[in-house]
Design an enzyme around this catalytic site. Structure first.
Site, PDB file in Angstrom:
ATOM      1  N   THR A  34     -28.935   6.197  19.750  1.00  0.00           N
ATOM      2  CA  THR A  34     -28.070   5.814  20.856  1.00  0.00           C
ATOM      3  C   THR A  34     -27.322   4.505  20.599  1.00  0.00           C
ATOM      4  O   THR A  34     -26.133   4.410  20.916  1.00  0.00           O
ATOM      5  CB  THR A  34     -28.870   5.757  22.173  1.00  0.00           C
ATOM      6  OG1 THR A  34     -29.475   7.034  22.388  1.00  0.00           O
ATOM      7  CG2 THR A  34     -27.982   5.411  23.351  1.00  0.00           C
ATOM      8  N   GLU A  42     -17.606   2.293  21.418  1.00  0.00           N
ATOM      9  CA  GLU A  42     -16.884   1.034  21.594  1.00  0.00           C
ATOM     10  C   GLU A  42     -15.771   0.899  20.560  1.00  0.00           C
ATOM     11  O   GLU A  42     -14.692   0.390  20.875  1.00  0.00           O
ATOM     12  CB  GLU A  42     -17.838  -0.147  21.520  1.00  0.00           C
ATOM     13  CG  GLU A  42     -18.639  -0.311  22.795  1.00  0.00           C
ATOM     14  CD  GLU A  42     -19.078  -1.730  23.014  1.00  0.00           C
ATOM     15  OE1 GLU A  42     -18.401  -2.438  23.787  1.00  0.00           O
ATOM     16  OE2 GLU A  42     -20.077  -2.128  22.401  1.00  0.00           O
ATOM     17  N   HIS A  68     -26.352   9.696  26.852  1.00  0.00           N
ATOM     18  CA  HIS A  68     -26.541  10.392  25.571  1.00  0.00           C
ATOM     19  C   HIS A  68     -27.289  11.681  25.901  1.00  0.00           C
ATOM     20  O   HIS A  68     -28.488  11.661  26.156  1.00  0.00           O
ATOM     21  CB  HIS A  68     -27.334   9.490  24.623  1.00  0.00           C
ATOM     22  CG  HIS A  68     -27.355   9.974  23.216  1.00  0.00           C
ATOM     23  ND1 HIS A  68     -27.802   9.181  22.187  1.00  0.00           N
ATOM     24  CD2 HIS A  68     -26.990  11.144  22.647  1.00  0.00           C
ATOM     25  CE1 HIS A  68     -27.723   9.843  21.044  1.00  0.00           C
ATOM     26  NE2 HIS A  68     -27.233  11.044  21.309  1.00  0.00           N
TER      27      HIS A  68
END
Length: 125
Positions: A34, A42, A68
Site C-alpha cells: 500500500t 501521488e 486499496h
C-alpha cells in the site's frame, strides 16, 4: 499557475519485488504494498498538475484518502490515473485510481497545495 478541472495524467508501473508489502515493511506478503501504491498515486497527481505550474512552483500533498481494494502480484502492470476534481486557489483535490487491466485495485482522493518551492523550503530553517 493555470489550475483547472481538465488536468489529468495516466502513469504505468509494473510491480517489482522491491514494491511488495514484504519488501517495504507494510506486511509479509509478496503483493503490491500500500505505501508503494500510494506513492505511485501521488506521482500521478504531480504529473497531472505539472503542466499548469509556473517556474519555481511545485505542489505538496496535504491529505490522502486511499482504499486499496485488491492485491496485485509481482509482474502486474498497474495503470494509475489522477484527475483534478476541485480547485480553490492554490488548493487542488484530485481523484486517483489504480487499475490492473479492467480490475480496480484502488481508488481515492489526494489533496495538494501549490507552493513556491524556495519559500516553502525556507520555512524549514
Amino acid at each position: 499557475m493555470r489550475l483547472t478541472t481538465d488536468l489529468r495524467a495516466v502513469l504505468e508501473r509494473t510491480v517489482g519485488e522491491a514494491d511488495t508489502a514484504a519488501a517495504v515493511g507494510s506486511g509479509s506478503l509478496p503483493v503490491l504494498g500500500t505505501p508503494v501504491l500510494l506513492a505511485w498515486c501521488e506521482a500521478a497527481t504531480c504529473a497531472a498538475l505539472e503542466p499548469a505550474l509556473d517556474a519555481g512552483e511545485t505542489s505538496v500533498g496535504t491529505r490522502v484518502a486511499l482504499e486499496h481494494q485488491r492485491p496485485s502480484a509481482v509482474g502486474a502492470a498497474i495503470e494509475l490515473s489522477a484527475t483534478v476534481v476541485h480547485v480553490d486557489g492554490r488548493l487542488v483535490r484530485l481523484s486517483v485510481a489504480a487499475r490492473e487491466g479492467q480490475r480496480l485495485v484502488a481508488s481515492g482522493e489526494v489533496t495538494r497545495v501549490v507552493v513556491d518551492a524556495q519559500k516553502f523550503l525556507a520555512r524549514l530553517g
